[in-house]
Design a protein around this motif. Structure first.
Motif, PDB file in Angstrom:
ATOM      1  N   PRO A   1      11.515  11.810   0.247  1.00  0.00           N
ATOM      2  CA  PRO A   1      12.036  11.534   1.578  1.00  0.00           C
ATOM      3  C   PRO A   1      11.012  10.690   2.353  1.00  0.00           C
ATOM      4  CG  PRO A   1      12.044  13.880   1.101  1.00  0.00           C
ATOM      5  CD  PRO A   1      11.253  13.221   0.023  1.00  0.00           C
ATOM      6  N   CYS A   2      11.446   9.578   2.948  1.00  0.00           N
ATOM      7  CA  CYS A   2      10.502   8.716   3.663  1.00  0.00           C
ATOM      8  C   CYS A   2      11.256   7.742   4.551  1.00  0.00           C
ATOM      9  CB  CYS A   2       9.635   7.942   2.677  1.00  0.00           C
ATOM     10  SG  CYS A   2       8.339   6.988   3.494  1.00  0.00           S
ATOM     11  N   GLY A   3      10.724   7.544   5.765  1.00  0.00           N
ATOM     12  CA  GLY A   3      11.346   6.603   6.696  1.00  0.00           C
ATOM     13  C   GLY A   3      10.570   5.306   6.799  1.00  0.00           C
TER      14      GLY A   3
ATOM     15  N   THR B   1       8.565   1.624   5.190  1.00  0.00           N
ATOM     16  CA  THR B   1       9.033   0.390   4.562  1.00  0.00           C
ATOM     17  C   THR B   1       8.401   0.259   3.183  1.00  0.00           C
ATOM     18  OG1 THR B   1       7.238  -0.875   5.563  1.00  0.00           O
ATOM     19  CG2 THR B   1       9.296  -0.788   6.778  1.00  0.00           C
ATOM     20  N   HIS B   2       9.190  -0.250   2.233  1.00  0.00           N
ATOM     21  CA  HIS B   2       8.756  -0.298   0.832  1.00  0.00           C
ATOM     22  C   HIS B   2       9.165  -1.619   0.212  1.00  0.00           C
ATOM     23  CE1 HIS B   2       9.650   3.792   2.125  1.00  0.00           C
ATOM     24  NE2 HIS B   2       8.564   4.130   1.461  1.00  0.00           N
ATOM     25  N   VAL B   3       8.471  -2.026  -0.861  1.00  0.00           N
ATOM     26  CA  VAL B   3       8.887  -3.221  -1.602  1.00  0.00           C
ATOM     27  C   VAL B   3      10.104  -2.854  -2.447  1.00  0.00           C
ATOM     28  CG1 VAL B   3       6.616  -4.317  -1.621  1.00  0.00           C
ATOM     29  CG2 VAL B   3       7.210  -2.713  -3.452  1.00  0.00           C
TER      30      VAL B   3
ATOM     31  N   GLN C   1       0.841  -1.204   0.000  1.00  0.00           N
ATOM     32  CA  GLN C   1       0.000   0.000   0.000  1.00  0.00           C
ATOM     33  C   GLN C   1       0.873   1.250   0.000  1.00  0.00           C
ATOM     34  OE1 GLN C   1      -3.084  -1.059  -0.368  1.00  0.00           O
ATOM     35  NE2 GLN C   1      -2.374  -3.094   0.201  1.00  0.00           N
ATOM     36  N   HIS C   2       1.910   1.240   0.870  1.00  0.00           N
ATOM     37  CA  HIS C   2       2.747   2.424   1.053  1.00  0.00           C
ATOM     38  C   HIS C   2       3.551   2.747  -0.210  1.00  0.00           C
ATOM     39  CE1 HIS C   2       5.286   4.936   3.943  1.00  0.00           C
ATOM     40  NE2 HIS C   2       5.689   5.197   2.716  1.00  0.00           N
ATOM     41  N   THR C   3       4.142   1.711  -0.818  1.00  0.00           N
ATOM     42  CA  THR C   3       4.922   1.954  -2.039  1.00  0.00           C
ATOM     43  C   THR C   3       3.985   2.380  -3.172  1.00  0.00           C
ATOM     44  OG1 THR C   3       6.342   0.157  -1.276  1.00  0.00           O
ATOM     45  CG2 THR C   3       6.763   1.022  -3.477  1.00  0.00           C
TER      46      THR C   3
ATOM     47  N   GLN D   1       1.380   4.071  -2.838  1.00  0.00           N
ATOM     48  CA  GLN D   1       1.057   5.487  -2.605  1.00  0.00           C
ATOM     49  C   GLN D   1       2.135   6.404  -3.188  1.00  0.00           C
ATOM     50  OE1 GLN D   1       2.711   7.484   0.291  1.00  0.00           O
ATOM     51  NE2 GLN D   1       1.893   9.196  -0.893  1.00  0.00           N
ATOM     52  N   HIS D   2       3.425   6.064  -2.974  1.00  0.00           N
ATOM     53  CA  HIS D   2       4.512   6.875  -3.563  1.00  0.00           C
ATOM     54  C   HIS D   2       4.292   7.003  -5.065  1.00  0.00           C
ATOM     55  CE1 HIS D   2       7.948   7.091  -0.516  1.00  0.00           C
ATOM     56  NE2 HIS D   2       7.020   6.403   0.138  1.00  0.00           N
ATOM     57  N   LEU D   3       4.032   5.855  -5.704  1.00  0.00           N
ATOM     58  CA  LEU D   3       3.938   5.814  -7.162  1.00  0.00           C
ATOM     59  C   LEU D   3       2.705   6.578  -7.657  1.00  0.00           C
ATOM     60  CD1 LEU D   3       5.017   4.752  -9.834  1.00  0.00           C
ATOM     61  CD2 LEU D   3       3.899   2.560  -9.364  1.00  0.00           C
TER      62      LEU D   3
HETATM   63 ZN   LIG Z   1       7.424   5.742   1.983  1.00  0.00          ZN
END
Ligand SMILES: [Zn+2]
Length: 402
Positions: free
Chosen positions: A197-199, A201-203, A100-102, A104-106
């Motif tokens: 910038p992000c702290g 977790t990502h695939v 979900q988080h990665t 969102q970046h994309l």
């Molecule tokens: Zn992130």
């Protein structure tokens, strides 16, 4: 001493060994728990829009993980002895969060690059995720275009890596988000598509996001909240959406693709029936009022009192129509009650010379309830609906006595 965050270097690490530095009792909601600080941990704390991990520290179950300055506090359900401990995390939950988080970046990058819609906030919920976009309302074409562009990059299986640098260095590289923090920062790069910038977790490559499904877009104060889901969650949500559609189609006796037409038809029919029912109720009230007036005997002073209670099958609007019709005849008073809910309606012809609101007030002194109205038309409701018949009898006695 700061907790070393193992997920910064390897977000795929599911097991780790750490030193327990402290274990203090604390409350977790209404249950007793322990707050554990380790020298290093792979468990992600709630931050940056991403929920915390779950997992185990030895035999203890992790209930919550939170940031505490440079430390990570793991809230667990039992005491963990100081010294070495084996930790592991709930991988299905973490992988879902990473997808979900990665994603969102994309997706945010696509809205920004292609349509000039910056993301102002992000939320990863347990069912759906949202981003809030600033700017004019995104059209259906924009929502679909951003989804298609993101899925194109997913299918190209591009690399995702962490980079380290200062805010100035990142700004020179074209990072959109302004960062106030000093020192060395971490940023996540999606090859040829995004640097943020992000702290979290990502695939490690875009293919692992699986797929992005954009759903509804709603106004949220000055911004536009776009709902989306990624990976396995997207498949689950799409299946659920289909089940809802299928069930609706079955109830309507239509094919899934004909549901909007069938619903529109049902709405038109309902509106038609509503108008017909209203017309019929009014006509029925007229007829019944005529019959009631014929049957009513006149009191000494020529007054006609129609006192009646109605059972559960009667419509509240019907009592209204009936009371209005009766009050059209001279020297007539209608005292109506509805047994189902304790509604009372008192009405009179304007030249009858009584006071319906005053009469209602006297009745409500005996039977608890509330209400009010005008001299010619009063409406009330009893607290105890079972008293409706007694209240109407009392109203009639009071009226004839007064
Ligand atoms: Zn992130």
């Amino acid at each position: 001493m700061a907790t070393r965050r193992l997920y910064y270097d390897d977000s795929y690490q599911r097991e780790f060994t750490a030193q327990v530095l402290s274990c203090e009792p604390e409350m977790h909601g209404t249950t007793s728990a322990w707050a554990v600080v380790l020298d290093c941990s792979a468990l992600y704390p709630t931050s940056g829009g991403q929920p915390h991990d779950l997992g185990k520290l030895g035999d203890a179950n992790v209930l919550d993980v939170r940031d505490d300055g440079e430390d990570i506090v793991n809230v667990v359900d039992r005491e963990v002895p100081l010294g070495s401990v084996a930790g592991c995390l709930d991988w299905a939950r973490r992988l879902d969060h990473m997808q979900q988080h990665t994603g969102q970046h994309l997706l945010s990058a696509m809205f920004q690059e292609r349509y000039g819609r910056p993301t102002v906030s992000f939320h990863l919920g347990s069912d759906v995720c949202t981003i809030d976009l600033r700017g004019p309302e995104p059209t259906e074409d924009i929502l679909e275009g951003a989804e298609r562009a993101a899925n194109q990059i997913i299918s190209e299986d591009r690399a995702i890596t962490a980079r380290y640098g200062t805010a100035k260095e990142f700004a020179d590289l074209g990072v959109r988000k302004e960062v106030q923090r000093e020192g060395i920062l971490r940023a996540i790069e999606i090859e040829g598509a995004d640097l943020q910038p992000c702290g979290g977790t990502h695939v490690k490559s875009t293919a692992q996001i699986g797929v992005i499904l954009v759903r509804r877009c709603t106004k949220m104060r000055q911004d536009w909240r776009v709902e989306f889901v990624c990976g396995r969650r997207a498949a689950r949500v799409a299946r659920h959406d289909f089940q809802v559609l299928h069930k609706s189609a079955e109830l309507l006796g239509a094919a899934a693709e004909d549901v909007p037409t069938a619903v529109q038809r049902a709405i038109n029919e309902r509106d038609g029936h509503f108008k017909t029912a209203k017309w019929l109720l009014e006509r029925l009230a007229e007829l019944e009022a005529t019959a009631a007036l014929v049957a009513a005997k006149r009191e000494g002073n020529g007054l006609r009192v129609i006192a009646r209670t109605f059972d559960e099958d009667s419509q509240p609007e019907y009592l209204n129509h009936f009371a209005t019709e009766l009050a059209k005849s001279e020297k007539t008073v209608a005292l109506l009650g509805r047994i189902a809910d304790g509604h009372l309606i008192f009405s009179q012809h304007p030249e009858t010379g009584k006071d319906m609101t005053a009469l209602l007030k006297r009745v409500l002194e005996q039977f608890a309830g509330k209400g009010g109205g005008t001299r010619d038309f009063a409406r009330g409701k009893l607290n105890d609906a079972a008293q409706a018949a007694k209240a109407i009898t009392l109203a009639r006695e009071q009226l004839l006595a007064g």
